[in-house]
Design an enzyme around this catalytic site. Structure first.
Site, mmCIF file in Angstrom:
data_model
loop_
_atom_site.group_PDB
_atom_site.id
_atom_site.type_symbol
_atom_site.label_atom_id
_atom_site.label_comp_id
_atom_site.label_asym_id
_atom_site.label_seq_id
_atom_site.Cartn_x
_atom_site.Cartn_y
_atom_site.Cartn_z
ATOM 1 N N ARG A 89 0.836 -1.214 0.000
ATOM 2 C CA ARG A 89 0.000 0.000 0.000
ATOM 3 C C ARG A 89 0.866 1.257 0.000
ATOM 4 N NH1 ARG A 89 -4.538 -0.007 4.420
ATOM 5 N NH2 ARG A 89 -2.832 0.613 5.779
ATOM 6 N N LYS A 132 -2.985 6.345 1.291
ATOM 7 C CA LYS A 132 -2.995 6.792 2.691
ATOM 8 C C LYS A 132 -2.309 8.162 2.734
ATOM 9 C CE LYS A 132 -2.898 4.506 7.167
ATOM 10 N NZ LYS A 132 -4.231 4.793 7.627
ATOM 11 N N GLU A 134 -16.799 4.346 4.038
ATOM 12 C CA GLU A 134 -16.058 3.928 5.229
ATOM 13 C C GLU A 134 -16.194 5.009 6.286
ATOM 14 O OE1 GLU A 134 -11.783 3.742 4.598
ATOM 15 O OE2 GLU A 134 -11.955 5.037 2.862
HETATM 16 C C1 LIG Z 1 -9.518 5.843 6.021
HETATM 17 C C2 LIG Z 1 -9.131 4.505 6.512
HETATM 18 N N1 LIG Z 1 -9.853 3.453 6.109
HETATM 19 C C3 LIG Z 1 -9.552 2.219 6.511
HETATM 20 C C4 LIG Z 1 -8.492 1.970 7.373
HETATM 21 C C5 LIG Z 1 -8.194 0.570 7.786
HETATM 22 O O1 LIG Z 1 -7.019 0.106 7.168
HETATM 23 P P1 LIG Z 1 -6.111 -0.987 7.855
HETATM 24 O O2 LIG Z 1 -6.980 -2.140 8.179
HETATM 25 O O3 LIG Z 1 -5.071 -1.293 6.851
HETATM 26 O O4 LIG Z 1 -5.546 -0.351 9.069
HETATM 27 C C6 LIG Z 1 -7.719 3.057 7.801
HETATM 28 C C7 LIG Z 1 -6.602 2.940 8.683
HETATM 29 O O5 LIG Z 1 -6.029 2.369 9.311
HETATM 30 C C8 LIG Z 1 -8.044 4.347 7.374
HETATM 31 O O6 LIG Z 1 -7.332 5.392 7.781
#
Ligand SMILES: Cc1ncc(COP(=O)(O)O)c(C=O)c1O
Length: 343
Positions: free
Chosen positions: A85, A187, A223
Site C-alpha cells: 500500500r 494513505k 467507510e
Molecule cells: C480511512 C481509513 N480506512 C480504513 C483503514 C483501515 O485500514 P487498515 O486495516 O489497513 O488499518 C484506515 C486505517 O487504518 C483508514 O485510515
C-alpha cells in the site's frame, strides 16, 4: 525467560503517543531509490516553512502493529500488505516509490531496537507509523525534489475508550471524505485533514465517528474516517468494494479471508447501499488501530437505527475472536500472516 520491558504503565495504555528509544530515518532525491536509512534517537526534526508537505500536502503514511504472542514471540502482522500500500500511496502522490524490501527492512530494524516497548501479551500492541513527505521548499505547486522517510513507534491500547465499546455513528450528509477519482485509496495525509471538521462536529453532537457516503449518488456507504465498514444480513457479510475513494484496509482483507476461508461464510465485496445498512443485523468497523469494533447505533437525518442488544453480535464475535487469536499466536496461522521479529 520473560522478555525485558520498558518502564510503562501497561494497564493504562490508550491510543496516545508515547515516546520510545529510536526512530528510522532515510532521505531520497527525486529520480533516486530509497536506500541507506538508519536509526537515530527519537526527537524533533527541522523543516523549512516552505516545505512542499506543509504547503501542498505531499505526504503519505502507514499504520501497522507488532504483537507479543502467547509464546513470547514479537510478530508483525501482514507487513507485506502495508508495504504494497505504501508503494502505491507514494506513487500516487508523486513521491519516489518506497519499495517493499526497503520498507519491510526498515520496519524490522525499528521494532527490533524498541522491542522492550512492545506491550506484554494481552496488554496491547506496538503501533508502527511510517511516514514519507516532500521536504524541499517550493512556492509554486509541484512535487518536491527531495524526500524524507521516517518510522516511529508507540505502545498502544484500545483506540476507542471503554472496555467493549459500541460505536455511535452518524451518516455524514454534508461532507465527503474523498472524491471517486481522488486520493481516498492512498494513505495520503490530506484525506485525514478533510475528515477533521466533520469529525469534530460529530463529536460535539455526541457521536464517535461518521460514515461517509459515495460522492456521486450518495446512496452507498464507503467507510468511516479511520476504518472500513462491514454489514451482516441474511447470512451474507458485505463490505463496500474498493474504489478510488476507499482505502484498501489490511484488516478489511483479513476479515474477508477469515470469514470465507475459516468460518465458511458468504462474503461480498460489493456496493453497500444505505438500505443494506439499515436492514443489517450486525455492523462493525475494521482497521489496524480500531481492530474490530462493533457499531451500536447509526443516525441518518432524524432517524436512529439500533444494532445493539447488550451483547456482541455472534458473527462479529466469531470474526473478532479469530483475528485476535491469530495475531496473538493463540491459534495456528493458516495464511502465514505473522512475521517474527524476535527470538
Ligand atoms: C480511512 C481509513 N480506512 C480504513 C483503514 C483501515 O485500514 P487498515 O486495516 O489497513 O488499518 C484506515 C486505517 O487504518 C483508514 O485510515
Amino acid at each position: 525467560m520473560p522478555l525485558k520491558k520498558a518502564m510503562v504503565d501497561w494497564d493504562s495504555l490508550g491510543f496516545n503517543f508515547l515516546e520510545t528509544r529510536s526512530m528510522y530515518s532515510a532521505n531520497c532525491n527525486v529520480g533516486e531509490d530509497w536506500e541507506n536509512g538508519s536509526l537515530i534517537p527519537f526527537g524533533n526534526i527541522e523543516l523549512s516553512p516552505a516545505a512542499v508537505v506543509l504547503n501542498y500536502g505531499q505526504g503519505v503514511f502507514e499504520g501497522t502493529k507488532a504483537f507479543q504472542t502467547c509464546d513470547e514471540r514479537i510478530v508483525l502482522f501482514r507487513i507485506d500488505q502495508n508495504a504494497r500500500r505504501l508503494a502505491w500511496s507514494t506513487e500516487r502522490l508523486c513521491i519516489p516509490k518506497v519499495k517493499p524490501d526497503f520498507f519491510i527492512n526498515a520496519v524490522f530494524e525499528t521494532v527490533k531496537d524498541n522491542l522492550d516497548f512492545v506491550p506484554p501479551y494481552g496488554k496491547g500492541s506496538m503501533y508502527i507509523r511510517p511516514i514519507v513527505w516532500g521536504v524541499s521548499p517550493a512556492l509554486g505547486v509541484g512535487p518536491a525534489i527531495d524526500y524524507r522517510f521516517m518510522i516511529y513507534v508507540s505502545p498502544v491500547g484500545p483506540y476507542f475508550k471503554g472496555n467493549l465499546k459500541f460505536l455511535n455513528l452518524k451518516i455524514e450528509t454534508n461532507f465527503h471524505r474523498a472524491a471517486s477519482k481522488g486520493i481516498g485509496n492512498a494513505k495520503a495525509i490530506g484525506n485525514y485533514s478533510a475528515s477533521l471538521f466533520p469529525l469534530a462536529k460529530a463529536k460535539k453532537e455526541g457521536f464517535d465517528e461518521v460514515i461517509y457516503l459515495d460522492s456521486v449518488s450518495e446512496d452507498r456507504i464507503e467507510e468511516i474516517g479511520s476504518a472500513n465498514l462491514f454489514v451482516y444480513h441474511d447470512g451474507i457479510l458485505k463490505t463496500p468494494k474498493v474504489s478510488g475513494s476507499i482505502l484498501k484496509g489490511v484488516t478489511r482483507d483479513s476479515v474477508c479471508k477469515i470469514s470465507s476461508d475459516i468460518l465458511g461464510m458468504k462474503v461480498e465485496e460489493t456496493d453497500v447501499f444505505l438500505k443494506d445498512l439499515f436492514e443489517a443485523k450486525e455492523v462493525f468497523c475494521t482497521g489496524t488501530a480500531v481492530q474490530i469494533t462493533p457499531v451500536g447505533r447509526i443516525s441518518y437525518k432524524n432517524k436512529v437505527y439500533k444494532y445493539y442488544d447488550g451483547n456482541l453480535g455472534p458473527i462479529t464475535k466469531k470474526i473478532k475472536e479469530t483475528l485476535t487469536k491469530i495475531q496473538r499466536g493463540e491459534m495456528n496461522d493458516p495464511f502465514g500472516w505473522l512475521s517474527p521479529v524476535s527470538v
